[in-house]
Design an enzyme around this catalytic site. Structure first.
Site, PDB file in Angstrom:
ATOM      1  N   ASP A  35      49.126  23.261  -7.626  1.00  0.00           N
ATOM      2  CA  ASP A  35      47.662  23.713  -7.873  1.00  0.00           C
ATOM      3  C   ASP A  35      47.094  23.453  -6.471  1.00  0.00           C
ATOM      4  O   ASP A  35      47.254  22.734  -5.657  1.00  0.00           O
ATOM      5  CB  ASP A  35      46.874  22.819  -8.729  1.00  0.00           C
ATOM      6  N   HIS A 105      47.829  28.742 -18.871  1.00  0.00           N
ATOM      7  CA  HIS A 105      48.430  28.056 -17.861  1.00  0.00           C
ATOM      8  C   HIS A 105      48.371  26.499 -18.307  1.00  0.00           C
ATOM      9  O   HIS A 105      47.562  26.070 -18.961  1.00  0.00           O
ATOM     10  CB  HIS A 105      47.944  28.110 -16.486  1.00  0.00           C
TER      11      HIS A 105
HETATM   12  P1  5GP Z   1      41.515  26.079 -15.177  1.00  0.00           P
HETATM   13  O1  5GP Z   1      40.191  25.375 -14.572  1.00  0.00           O
HETATM   14  O2  5GP Z   1      41.383  27.377 -15.563  1.00  0.00           O
HETATM   15  O3  5GP Z   1      42.123  25.248 -16.347  1.00  0.00           O
HETATM   16  O4  5GP Z   1      42.686  25.871 -13.995  1.00  0.00           O
HETATM   17  C1  5GP Z   1      42.548  27.009 -12.904  1.00  0.00           C
HETATM   18  C2  5GP Z   1      43.406  26.090 -11.818  1.00  0.00           C
HETATM   19  O5  5GP Z   1      43.716  26.991 -10.916  1.00  0.00           O
HETATM   20  C3  5GP Z   1      42.400  25.073 -10.942  1.00  0.00           C
HETATM   21  O6  5GP Z   1      42.897  23.909 -11.115  1.00  0.00           O
HETATM   22  C4  5GP Z   1      42.515  25.617  -9.633  1.00  0.00           C
HETATM   23  O7  5GP Z   1      42.497  24.549  -8.681  1.00  0.00           O
HETATM   24  C5  5GP Z   1      43.704  26.451  -9.434  1.00  0.00           C
HETATM   25  N1  5GP Z   1      43.632  27.560  -8.718  1.00  0.00           N
HETATM   26  C6  5GP Z   1      42.670  28.369  -8.453  1.00  0.00           C
HETATM   27  N2  5GP Z   1      42.612  29.307  -7.524  1.00  0.00           N
HETATM   28  C7  5GP Z   1      44.156  28.910  -7.200  1.00  0.00           C
HETATM   29  C8  5GP Z   1      45.183  29.513  -6.266  1.00  0.00           C
HETATM   30  O8  5GP Z   1      44.766  30.586  -5.472  1.00  0.00           O
HETATM   31  N3  5GP Z   1      46.181  29.095  -6.067  1.00  0.00           N
HETATM   32  C9  5GP Z   1      46.398  27.950  -6.594  1.00  0.00           C
HETATM   33  N4  5GP Z   1      48.008  27.467  -6.273  1.00  0.00           N
HETATM   34  N5  5GP Z   1      45.854  27.340  -7.469  1.00  0.00           N
HETATM   35  C10 5GP Z   1      44.471  27.959  -7.664  1.00  0.00           C
END
Ligand code: 5GP
Ligand code: ZN
Length: 119
Positions: A35, A105
């Site tokens: 992440d 994810h």
């Molecule tokens: P959600 O909030 O949808 O459960 O998780 C999305 C995750 O993707 C977040 O923890 C965020 O930090 C991560 N994330 C967002 N953009 C990127 C990116 O460009 N690369 C990576 N490796 N992680 C990302």
């Protein structure tokens, strides 16, 4: 068609290699990468290569791939040696629960104490 790459999806772009990521493990059906904003010493995202907006819709359409995501989450925890100390697999589902990327994810979090219930 269901599962096809979406042009506006960040994680589809990570699958295709158009957006770089620190990949820690890959299979025919999944990609695991660190992440960008880690919330624990180990914070890895495990995604299916196919596009579904969340874990539940993936499980309905492609149950074997949903199982692959879970298995790979455990494999990544073992690879990072956080399995013995305990780790958490999280599927934020819906914006009210903090989901910001609408490509299924699993978050794999470990390497520190994890409170319950989470915030
Ligand atoms: P959600 O909030 O949808 O459960 O998780 C999305 C995750 O993707 C977040 O923890 C965020 O930090 C991560 N994330 C967002 N953009 C990127 C990116 O460009 N690369 C990576 N490796 N992680 C990302
Ligand atoms: Zn996608």
């Amino acid at each position: 068609m269901a599962g096809e790459p979406q042009a506006d999806c960040l994680f589809c772009k990570i699958v295709s290699g158009d957006v770089p990521a620190t990949v820690v493990k890959e299979t025919d059906t999944t990609v695991a990468f660190r992440d960008i904003n880690p919330q624990a010493p180990t914070h890895v995202l495990v995604i299916p290569r196919v596009h579904y907006p969340d874990a539940a819709s993936l499980a309905v359409a492609e149950p074997q791939i949903a199982a692959d995501v879970l298995r790979e989450a455990a494999e990544v925890a073992a690879q990072d040696k956080v399995d013995a100390g305990g780790y958490r697999i999280v599927f934020n589902t819906g914006s009210g629960a903090g989901q910001t990327v609408f490509h299924a994810h699993a978050h794999v979090l470990g390497g520190r104490g994890l409170n319950w219930p989470p915030g």
